[in-house]
Design an enzyme around this catalytic site. Structure first.
Site, PDB file in Angstrom:
ATOM      1  N   GLU A  80       6.270 -11.103  14.834  1.00  0.00           N
ATOM      2  CA  GLU A  80       5.859 -11.744  16.086  1.00  0.00           C
ATOM      3  C   GLU A  80       6.320 -13.214  16.077  1.00  0.00           C
ATOM      4  OE1 GLU A  80       1.746 -11.061  16.705  1.00  0.00           O
ATOM      5  OE2 GLU A  80       1.750 -12.083  18.655  1.00  0.00           O
TER       6      GLU A  80
ATOM      7  N   ARG B 174       0.824  -1.215   0.000  1.00  0.00           N
ATOM      8  CA  ARG B 174       0.000   0.000   0.000  1.00  0.00           C
ATOM      9  C   ARG B 174       0.853   1.258   0.000  1.00  0.00           C
ATOM     10  NH1 ARG B 174      -2.560  -3.705   2.798  1.00  0.00           N
ATOM     11  NH2 ARG B 174      -1.571  -3.016   4.715  1.00  0.00           N
TER      12      ARG B 174
HETATM   13  P1  AMP Z   1       4.600  -2.517  11.328  1.00  0.00           P
HETATM   14  O1  AMP Z   1       5.840  -3.136  10.756  1.00  0.00           O
HETATM   15  O2  AMP Z   1       4.058  -3.247  12.509  1.00  0.00           O
HETATM   16  O3  AMP Z   1       4.770  -1.032  11.594  1.00  0.00           O
HETATM   17  O4  AMP Z   1       3.466  -2.687  10.242  1.00  0.00           O
HETATM   18  C1  AMP Z   1       3.444  -1.859   9.168  1.00  0.00           C
HETATM   19  C2  AMP Z   1       2.937  -2.516   7.929  1.00  0.00           C
HETATM   20  O5  AMP Z   1       1.828  -3.382   8.153  1.00  0.00           O
HETATM   21  C3  AMP Z   1       2.469  -1.453   6.985  1.00  0.00           C
HETATM   22  O6  AMP Z   1       3.002  -1.732   5.709  1.00  0.00           O
HETATM   23  C4  AMP Z   1       0.965  -1.521   7.021  1.00  0.00           C
HETATM   24  O7  AMP Z   1       0.453  -1.479   5.721  1.00  0.00           O
HETATM   25  C5  AMP Z   1       0.618  -2.823   7.686  1.00  0.00           C
HETATM   26  N1  AMP Z   1      -0.274  -2.685   8.861  1.00  0.00           N
HETATM   27  C6  AMP Z   1       0.055  -2.937  10.144  1.00  0.00           C
HETATM   28  N2  AMP Z   1      -0.984  -2.781  10.962  1.00  0.00           N
HETATM   29  C7  AMP Z   1      -2.017  -2.388  10.191  1.00  0.00           C
HETATM   30  C8  AMP Z   1      -3.394  -2.056  10.451  1.00  0.00           C
HETATM   31  N3  AMP Z   1      -3.933  -2.098  11.692  1.00  0.00           N
HETATM   32  N4  AMP Z   1      -4.170  -1.673   9.408  1.00  0.00           N
HETATM   33  C9  AMP Z   1      -3.648  -1.623   8.156  1.00  0.00           C
HETATM   34  N5  AMP Z   1      -2.377  -1.940   7.855  1.00  0.00           N
HETATM   35  C10 AMP Z   1      -1.561  -2.324   8.849  1.00  0.00           C
END
Ligand code: AMP
Length: 180
Positions: free
Chosen positions: A101, A64
């Protein structure tokens, strides 16, 4: 941005419980993409804090991040670097692994996409735990680029992803929990 304008954005983000797995509240940006005026405003707002930063490259994170990163790059007069999941890029790559995780994941960028000293802005839709963005930061460093900052449409503040991104400049248009 005025409260009224921000409320239009919040109203155009759809909350989908238990997607893609139980316990995740997914912030779906596709209703916002269906509103041409809002989409344009989102891109402008994400680019704005970096307008005078002489950005050379926008690194957009699969998948995205591509949707928002490409128009942000155009808005800043910068080139676009896709940061992709493993096995997608055909040429020589820098690879950065990061912890999930359960297990690990990785992102890759082409070796010739960022040169020494290039000024790089990282773009993604959501900052959650910050693991993905921190890997993107390492990819910029590995390539010899200079990190200018990170721009997100949405920040999930309770997950504290910011703290994994050092003292980088971070911009996010919308935050959850939604401000009062
Ligand atoms: P993180 O590595 O945990 O910061 O996760 C980021 C990635 O996961 C991004 O590329 C987001 O598109 C996706 N992502 C994580 N959590 C969500 C959420 N609650 N809603 C939509 N996309 C998420």
């Amino acid at each position: 941005m005025s409260r009224n304008a921000l409320d239009k954005f919040y109203a155009a983000i759809r909350d989908v419980p238990d997607f893609p797995k139980p316990g995740i509240l997914f912030r779906d940006i596709t209703p916002m993409l269906l509103d041409a005026a809002l989409f344009k405003k989102a891109v402008r707002s994400m680019a704005e804090p970096f307008r005078s930063a002489r950005v050379d490259r926008v690194m957009a994170i699969e998948s995205r991040g591509f949707i928002l990163g490409a128009p942000v790059a155009l808005a800043l007069g910068a080139a676009l670097v896709p940061a992709r999941k493993p096995g997608k890029l055909p040429w020589k790559r820098h690879r950065v692994e990061y912890e999930l995780e359960y297990g690990t994941d990785a992102i890759e960028v082409h070796e010739d996409a960022i040169g020494k000293g290039h000024r790089v802005l990282i773009v993604d839709d959501v900052l959650a735990t910050g693991g993905t963005a921190a890997a993107a930061v390492r990819a910029v460093q590995k390539a010899g680029g200079r990190l200018i900052g990170l721009s997100f449409l949405i920040e999930l503040s309770l997950l504290d992803g910011r703290k994994r991104l050092g003292d980088s400049k971070i911009a996010s248009l919308l935050t959850y929990p939604k401000p009062d």
